[in-house]
Design an enzyme around this catalytic site. Structure first.
Site, short mmCIF file in Angstrom:
data_model
loop_
_atom_site.label_atom_id
_atom_site.label_comp_id
_atom_site.label_asym_id
_atom_site.label_seq_id
_atom_site.Cartn_x
_atom_site.Cartn_y
_atom_site.Cartn_z
N PHE A 1 -84.32 -19.56 -45.25
CA PHE A 1 -83.48 -20.06 -44.16
C PHE A 1 -84.39 -20.63 -43.08
O PHE A 1 -85.05 -19.88 -42.36
CB PHE A 1 -82.64 -18.89 -43.62
CG PHE A 1 -81.58 -19.24 -42.61
CD1 PHE A 1 -80.32 -19.64 -43.03
CD2 PHE A 1 -81.82 -19.15 -41.25
CE1 PHE A 1 -79.31 -19.93 -42.11
CE2 PHE A 1 -80.83 -19.43 -40.33
CZ PHE A 1 -79.58 -19.82 -40.75
N PRO B 1 -92.21 -23.93 -34.78
CA PRO B 1 -93.37 -23.52 -33.97
C PRO B 1 -93.10 -23.55 -32.47
O PRO B 1 -93.59 -22.70 -31.73
CB PRO B 1 -94.45 -24.53 -34.37
CG PRO B 1 -94.09 -24.93 -35.75
CD PRO B 1 -92.59 -24.94 -35.80
N GLY C 1 -88.16 -21.09 -30.89
CA GLY C 1 -87.80 -19.79 -31.42
C GLY C 1 -86.47 -19.35 -30.86
O GLY C 1 -85.42 -19.49 -31.48
N TRP D 1 -92.23 -18.92 -39.46
CA TRP D 1 -91.71 -17.56 -39.67
C TRP D 1 -90.50 -17.58 -40.59
O TRP D 1 -89.49 -16.91 -40.34
CB TRP D 1 -91.38 -16.86 -38.35
CG TRP D 1 -92.59 -16.64 -37.50
CD1 TRP D 1 -92.84 -17.18 -36.28
CD2 TRP D 1 -93.73 -15.81 -37.81
NE1 TRP D 1 -94.07 -16.75 -35.82
CE2 TRP D 1 -94.63 -15.91 -36.74
CE3 TRP D 1 -94.06 -15.01 -38.91
CZ2 TRP D 1 -95.84 -15.24 -36.72
CZ3 TRP D 1 -95.27 -14.34 -38.89
CH2 TRP D 1 -96.14 -14.45 -37.80
N GLU E 1 -84.28 -12.64 -35.07
CA GLU E 1 -82.82 -12.68 -34.89
C GLU E 1 -82.43 -12.37 -33.44
O GLU E 1 -81.40 -11.75 -33.16
CB GLU E 1 -82.08 -11.72 -35.84
CG GLU E 1 -82.61 -11.64 -37.25
CD GLU E 1 -82.59 -12.96 -37.99
OE1 GLU E 1 -82.25 -13.98 -37.39
OE2 GLU E 1 -82.94 -12.96 -39.18
N THR F 1 -84.64 -11.89 -29.51
CA THR F 1 -85.48 -10.92 -28.83
C THR F 1 -84.63 -10.02 -27.92
O THR F 1 -83.46 -10.31 -27.65
CB THR F 1 -86.53 -11.63 -27.96
OG1 THR F 1 -85.85 -12.39 -26.95
CG2 THR F 1 -87.39 -12.56 -28.81
#
Length: 403
Positions: free
Chosen positions: A131, A136, A139, A172, A382, A384
């Site tokens: 997914f 970079p 986020g 990520w 998912e 912070t």
């Protein structure tokens, strides 16, 4: 017998089917994960041989209906991922990425042909998905993504329906280096009524074998070592016109999938916390200092009591959210409350459990420090703590503090 951390007999609130699901996954974790996880973590190895076993257990997309998926309840899914994360967060992450993100994206936003083509194979583990949303430089603010897709029409002869061309980068992205497909979210310039264009986020099913698609594992990591997270580069990647997920354009598309993953985290983190607590309790009963087990000392008991109280409260929150989800009444701010609270208390419990183990707690002979390390990632992905705090602040005050 339930866990010593269940101070309110929460098990009695679970149905026979729910308990059976939990016990089935717990047995699998005890047999296949616990004996090996220290080595996998130390070697930074994800055991891909487990993937078809997850499929056989019905864990992949287990909360989705049809297309070979198990169609189990939200509570059963929560109990399953809780047991997986009691084994390791990295192992649970695979099931979340596959089912709650990649499969959920196709199930919620895909065409019937896309669902028929991919979901049955993904449910068995024959096909693996990832997914690609985070970038970079994007986020917590996915609206600022720079990955773009443009459509190139087919030839006038009609032998081609045209292609989408994707350029950009993602970071990520779990399992990307061995996934068969990637759900890639990109901005597309779409015409507006009255003229002009506007950017809108759209999802695409991208074969990872496509020319220009590159996924490189991020190494070395100090967290989630029994899992794989990657950098993705998209350099003129071409996919057919029907690679576009047709339903629910805009950020609501990926956010709906993220809510599914966040819901799983609410449960999973309780599993990590419970496992760390039980490891500390067992050790404290056996470890003697000054002629008595350290479990008999007041300060140790205070630590154990505080851990058990927080686990009990977190379990109640998870169960409440599960019942609401099964009733179709779960709202976004509720998921934020669960993710924020349970991830935060879980990492605190794991760190405290490590102190009960003393110096022995920094070795991989014991689980608390491994869990605490993993939870640094779980607490971050998912959404912070800060993002979920602001989501709840907006819900409480009616004022958005994001900008």
């Amino acid at each position: 017998m339930g866990s010593p951390a269940d101070l309110l007999d929460i098990d009695s609130e679970l149905s026979d089917a729910e308990l059976a699901t939990r016990e089935k996954v717990r047995e699998f974790v005890d047999r296949r994960i616990r004996p090996n996880i220290a080595r996998w973590f130390a070697d930074a190895h994800f055991p891909r041989e487990l993937v078809p076993e997850f499929g056989e257990l019905g864990l992949l997309g287990m909360h989705l209906d049809g297309y070979g998926c198990a169609g189990r309840s939200a509570v059963e899914y929560g109990l399953a991922v809780q047991e997986l994360e009691a084994g390791d967060s990295g192992i649970r992450t695979f099931v979340s990425v596959q089912g709650s993100l990649a499969m959920s994206a196709i199930h919620k936003h895909g065409s019937e042909e896309q669902k028929q083509r991919w979901l049955p194979r993904m449910a068995t583990g024959e096909a693996v998905g990832c997914f690609g949303l985070t970038e970079p430089g994007a986020g917590s603010d996915p609206a600022s993504m720079t990955t773009r897709a443009r459509f190139e029409p087919g030839s006038e002869s009609g032998d081609s329906g045209g292609e989408w061309v994707l350029d950009g980068a993602k970071r990520w992205i779990g399992m990307a280096s061995f996934a068969d497909i990637a759900i890639i979210w990109a901005k597309v310039a779409e015409p507006q009524e009255g003229g002009g264009e506007r950017d809108r986020v759209r999802g695409f099913i991208v074969p990872t074998s496509a020319l220009g698609f590159t996924a490189v594992p991020i190494e070395p990591k100090l967290s989630m070592r029994a899992s794989v997270q990657c950098d993705i580069t998209l350099d003129g990647v071409r996919v057919p016109a029907d690679a576009l997920l047709p339903e629910h354009p805009g950020l609501a598309g990926p956010f709906a999938c993220l809510d599914e993953a966040r819901y799983g985290i609410v449960w999973g983190t309780v599993g990590a916390a419970r496992d760390a607590f039980e490891a500390a309790l067992s050790y404290a009963k056996e470890r003697e200092q000054f002629g008595t087990p350290i479990a008999g000392f007041q300060l140790t008991q205070a630590k154990l009591v505080d851990m058990a109280l927080e686990i009990t409260k977190a379990q109640l929150m998870a169960l409440r959210l599960g019942r609401l989800k099964d009733a179709g009444r779960l709202e976004g701010h509720m998921i934020s409350a669960g993710k924020l609270n349970n991830a935060r208390i879980a990492i605190t419990i794991c760190r405290e459990a490590r102190t009960v183990l003393g110096g022995n707690g920094i070795t991989l002979d014991h689980s608390p420090m491994r869990h605490a390390s993993n939870l640094e990632s779980v607490r971050t992905y998912e959404g912070t703590d800060e993002v979920h705090t602001l989501v709840l602040g907006r819900h409480i005050t009616g004022l958005a503090a994001f900008r």
